[in-house]
Scaffold this motif. Structure first.
Motif, PDB file in Angstrom:
ATOM      1  N   SER A 142     -10.087   6.671  -1.767  1.00 25.91           N
ATOM      2  CA  SER A 142     -11.396   6.444  -2.379  1.00 25.91           C
ATOM      3  C   SER A 142     -11.513   7.351  -3.593  1.00 25.91           C
ATOM      4  O   SER A 142     -11.240   8.548  -3.507  1.00 25.91           O
ATOM      5  N   ILE A 143     -11.943   6.766  -4.715  1.00 27.08           N
ATOM      6  CA  ILE A 143     -12.025   7.525  -5.960  1.00 27.08           C
ATOM      7  C   ILE A 143     -13.346   7.256  -6.665  1.00 27.08           C
ATOM      8  O   ILE A 143     -13.980   6.220  -6.453  1.00 27.08           O
ATOM      9  N   LEU A 144     -13.748   8.206  -7.516  1.00 26.10           N
ATOM     10  CA  LEU A 144     -14.883   8.051  -8.418  1.00 26.10           C
ATOM     11  C   LEU A 144     -14.299   8.037  -9.818  1.00 26.10           C
ATOM     12  O   LEU A 144     -13.684   9.022 -10.253  1.00 26.10           O
ATOM     13  N   LEU A 145     -14.454   6.929 -10.532  1.00 27.94           N
ATOM     14  CA  LEU A 145     -13.853   6.776 -11.853  1.00 27.94           C
ATOM     15  C   LEU A 145     -14.611   7.592 -12.888  1.00 27.94           C
ATOM     16  O   LEU A 145     -15.836   7.581 -12.929  1.00 27.94           O
ATOM     17  N   LYS A 146     -13.852   8.314 -13.721  1.00 23.94           N
ATOM     18  CA  LYS A 146     -14.405   9.105 -14.824  1.00 23.94           C
ATOM     19  C   LYS A 146     -13.941   8.539 -16.174  1.00 23.94           C
ATOM     20  O   LYS A 146     -14.376   8.993 -17.216  1.00 23.94           O
ATOM     21  N   SER A 147     -13.005   7.589 -16.131  1.00 20.19           N
ATOM     22  CA  SER A 147     -12.491   6.909 -17.319  1.00 20.19           C
ATOM     23  C   SER A 147     -11.794   5.644 -16.814  1.00 20.19           C
ATOM     24  O   SER A 147     -11.759   5.391 -15.621  1.00 20.19           O
ATOM     25  N   ASP A 148     -11.242   4.859 -17.732  1.00 19.89           N
ATOM     26  CA  ASP A 148     -10.383   3.759 -17.307  1.00 19.89           C
ATOM     27  C   ASP A 148      -9.183   4.387 -16.607  1.00 19.89           C
ATOM     28  O   ASP A 148      -8.669   5.411 -17.064  1.00 19.89           O
ATOM     29  N   VAL A 149      -8.763   3.808 -15.483  1.00 19.02           N
ATOM     30  CA  VAL A 149      -7.652   4.383 -14.731  1.00 19.02           C
ATOM     31  C   VAL A 149      -6.615   3.320 -14.390  1.00 19.02           C
ATOM     32  O   VAL A 149      -6.920   2.137 -14.311  1.00 19.02           O
ATOM     33  N   GLU A 150      -5.400   3.784 -14.216  1.00 18.13           N
ATOM     34  CA  GLU A 150      -4.296   2.939 -13.752  1.00 18.13           C
ATOM     35  C   GLU A 150      -3.630   3.674 -12.600  1.00 18.13           C
ATOM     36  O   GLU A 150      -3.468   4.887 -12.638  1.00 18.13           O
ATOM     37  N   PHE A 151      -3.259   2.931 -11.578  1.00 17.91           N
ATOM     38  CA  PHE A 151      -2.526   3.496 -10.451  1.00 17.91           C
ATOM     39  C   PHE A 151      -1.271   2.670 -10.231  1.00 17.91           C
ATOM     40  O   PHE A 151      -1.310   1.446 -10.260  1.00 17.91           O
ATOM     41  N   THR A 152      -0.174   3.365 -10.013  1.00 17.85           N
ATOM     42  CA  THR A 152       1.088   2.710  -9.683  1.00 17.85           C
ATOM     43  C   THR A 152       1.493   3.166  -8.290  1.00 17.85           C
ATOM     44  O   THR A 152       1.693   4.365  -8.062  1.00 17.85           O
ATOM     45  N   PRO A 153       1.583   2.231  -7.341  1.00 20.65           N
ATOM     46  CA  PRO A 153       2.021   2.633  -6.007  1.00 20.65           C
ATOM     47  C   PRO A 153       3.543   2.794  -5.985  1.00 20.65           C
ATOM     48  O   PRO A 153       4.269   2.014  -6.588  1.00 20.65           O
ATOM     49  N   VAL A 154       4.002   3.827  -5.309  1.00 19.50           N
ATOM     50  CA  VAL A 154       5.440   4.068  -5.179  1.00 19.50           C
ATOM     51  C   VAL A 154       5.819   3.762  -3.726  1.00 19.50           C
ATOM     52  O   VAL A 154       5.195   4.253  -2.793  1.00 19.50           O
ATOM     53  N   PHE A 155       6.834   2.928  -3.568  1.00 18.94           N
ATOM     54  CA  PHE A 155       7.335   2.555  -2.248  1.00 18.94           C
ATOM     55  C   PHE A 155       8.803   2.932  -2.170  1.00 18.94           C
ATOM     56  O   PHE A 155       9.467   3.117  -3.179  1.00 18.94           O
ATOM     57  N   ARG A 156       9.323   3.008  -0.962  1.00 18.07           N
ATOM     58  CA  ARG A 156      10.766   3.189  -0.764  1.00 18.07           C
ATOM     59  C   ARG A 156      11.180   2.286   0.386  1.00 18.07           C
ATOM     60  O   ARG A 156      10.386   1.958   1.267  1.00 18.07           O
ATOM     61  N   LYS A 157      12.462   1.910   0.341  1.00 19.22           N
ATOM     62  CA  LYS A 157      12.996   1.108   1.435  1.00 19.22           C
ATOM     63  C   LYS A 157      13.004   1.951   2.690  1.00 19.22           C
ATOM     64  O   LYS A 157      13.314   3.145   2.641  1.00 19.22           O
ATOM     65  N   LYS A 158      12.638   1.345   3.781  1.00 19.55           N
ATOM     66  CA  LYS A 158      12.621   2.084   5.042  1.00 19.55           C
ATOM     67  C   LYS A 158      14.028   2.569   5.353  1.00 19.55           C
ATOM     68  O   LYS A 158      15.014   1.861   5.146  1.00 19.55           O
ATOM     69  N   GLY A 159      14.123   3.818   5.802  1.00 20.63           N
ATOM     70  CA  GLY A 159      15.403   4.395   6.164  1.00 20.63           C
ATOM     71  C   GLY A 159      16.126   5.061   5.016  1.00 20.63           C
ATOM     72  O   GLY A 159      17.237   5.534   5.181  1.00 20.63           O
ATOM     73  N   THR A 160      15.523   5.085   3.810  1.00 21.56           N
ATOM     74  CA  THR A 160      16.165   5.767   2.685  1.00 21.56           C
ATOM     75  C   THR A 160      15.453   7.081   2.422  1.00 21.56           C
ATOM     76  O   THR A 160      14.321   7.288   2.835  1.00 21.56           O
ATOM     77  N   SER A 161      16.117   7.966   1.683  1.00 19.64           N
ATOM     78  CA  SER A 161      15.502   9.260   1.365  1.00 19.64           C
ATOM     79  C   SER A 161      14.558   9.106   0.175  1.00 19.64           C
ATOM     80  O   SER A 161      14.626   8.152  -0.577  1.00 19.64           O
ATOM     81  N   SER A 162      13.708  10.086  -0.020  1.00 16.66           N
ATOM     82  CA  SER A 162      12.737  10.023  -1.109  1.00 16.66           C
ATOM     83  C   SER A 162      13.406  10.079  -2.477  1.00 16.66           C
ATOM     84  O   SER A 162      12.806   9.730  -3.463  1.00 16.66           O
ATOM     85  N   ALA A 163      14.655  10.534  -2.531  1.00 12.95           N
ATOM     86  CA  ALA A 163      15.358  10.605  -3.816  1.00 12.95           C
ATOM     87  C   ALA A 163      15.607   9.214  -4.384  1.00 12.95           C
ATOM     88  O   ALA A 163      15.869   9.070  -5.560  1.00 12.95           O
ATOM     89  N   GLN A 164      15.513   8.175  -3.571  1.00 11.64           N
ATOM     90  CA  GLN A 164      15.778   6.827  -4.052  1.00 11.64           C
ATOM     91  C   GLN A 164      14.495   6.078  -4.402  1.00 11.64           C
ATOM     92  O   GLN A 164      14.525   4.888  -4.646  1.00 11.64           O
ATOM     93  N   GLU A 165      13.377   6.790  -4.451  1.00 13.02           N
ATOM     94  CA  GLU A 165      12.118   6.153  -4.816  1.00 13.02           C
ATOM     95  C   GLU A 165      12.154   5.746  -6.278  1.00 13.02           C
ATOM     96  O   GLU A 165      12.700   6.427  -7.114  1.00 13.02           O
ATOM     97  N   SER A 166      11.526   4.631  -6.570  1.00 13.86           N
ATOM     98  CA  SER A 166      11.403   4.196  -7.951  1.00 13.86           C
ATOM     99  C   SER A 166      10.190   3.309  -8.090  1.00 13.86           C
ATOM    100  O   SER A 166      10.072   2.321  -7.380  1.00 13.86           O
ATOM    101  N   PRO A 167       9.261   3.627  -9.008  1.00 12.31           N
ATOM    102  CA  PRO A 167       8.096   2.784  -9.143  1.00 12.31           C
ATOM    103  C   PRO A 167       8.406   1.410  -9.711  1.00 12.31           C
ATOM    104  O   PRO A 167       7.774   0.448  -9.350  1.00 12.31           O
ATOM    105  N   SER A 168       9.369   1.287 -10.612  1.00 13.95           N
ATOM    106  CA  SER A 168       9.793   0.014 -11.166  1.00 13.95           C
ATOM    107  C   SER A 168       8.599  -0.902 -11.452  1.00 13.95           C
ATOM    108  O   SER A 168       8.413  -1.925 -10.838  1.00 13.95           O
ATOM    109  N   VAL A 169       7.799  -0.510 -12.411  1.00 15.86           N
ATOM    110  CA  VAL A 169       6.563  -1.223 -12.731  1.00 15.86           C
ATOM    111  C   VAL A 169       6.873  -2.572 -13.357  1.00 15.86           C
ATOM    112  O   VAL A 169       7.748  -2.700 -14.194  1.00 15.86           O
ATOM    113  N   SER A 170       6.106  -3.589 -12.938  1.00 18.81           N
ATOM    114  CA  SER A 170       6.287  -4.916 -13.505  1.00 18.81           C
ATOM    115  C   SER A 170       5.500  -5.048 -14.797  1.00 18.81           C
ATOM    116  O   SER A 170       4.605  -4.265 -15.081  1.00 18.81           O
ATOM    117  N   GLN A 171       5.815  -6.042 -15.582  1.00 14.78           N
ATOM    118  CA  GLN A 171       5.172  -6.290 -16.871  1.00 14.78           C
ATOM    119  C   GLN A 171       3.750  -6.787 -16.661  1.00 14.78           C
ATOM    120  O   GLN A 171       3.495  -7.620 -15.814  1.00 14.78           O
TER     121      GLN A 171
END
Length: 161
Positions: free
Chosen positions: A91-120
């Motif tokens: 839950s957030i209170l907006l103070k400006s226009d905001v963007e959020f990118t969720p970061v996921f990882r494949k189950k069973g992998t370490s956090s070093a393999q995380e990548s947001p890989s944002v779509s267009q």
């Protein structure tokens, strides 16, 4: 008579030039901010919003694809929150226009393999940026010029007497 007409004209110019200053938005008015949640390789996110006397609130929720797990949010913009960026729902209170990118990882992998890989973002609408300070400066300068011209006109009217 000419003196009176000159003074009336000067005050009309002064009054009309001051009107844009009164058209400024109220500093206490609630702002309308935009929120964008980017899709990523491992899933997406959704949001709901509500506006109250404190401003615009949003609840963002991450939705991992099958085989992925949520790691964190990467924010861009100004906001307040009591939660952590690692919370799947935030839950957030907006103070400006905001963007959020969720970061996921494949189950069973370490956090070093995380990548947001944002779509267009294929939206035909550009995100809102900046504000109208240049417009207010322009109208303020125009008002100052009109005031100066009005005062010069009044001064000339008195000098002709």
């Amino acid at each position: 008579m000419k003196k009176t007409i000159s003074i009336v004209v000067a005050f009309i110019i002064l009054a009309l030039s001051a009107m844009p200053a009164f058209a400024l938005p109220s500093p206490t008015a609630s702002q309308e901010y935009k929120i964008i949640i980017h899709k990523t390789e491992g899933g997406s996110g959704t949001y709901t919003t509500k506006t109250d006397k404190d401003g615009k609130h949003a609840t963002i929720t991450a939705h991992p694809k099958n085989g992925y797990e949520f790691v964190k949010w990467i924010p861009k913009g100004k906001y307040d929150s009591d939660g952590e960026l690692t919370d799947k729902t935030l839950s957030i209170l907006l103070k400006s226009d905001v963007e959020f990118t969720p970061v996921f990882r494949k189950k069973g992998t370490s956090s070093a393999q995380e990548s947001p890989s944002v779509s267009q973002n294929d939206s035909p609408v550009s995100p809102k940026t900046g504000d109208n300070n240049a417009m207010y400066f322009f109208f303020g300068a125009l008002a100052a010029l009109a005031i100066a011209l009005g005062l010069v006109g009044a001064k000339l009217a008195f000098m002709k007497k």
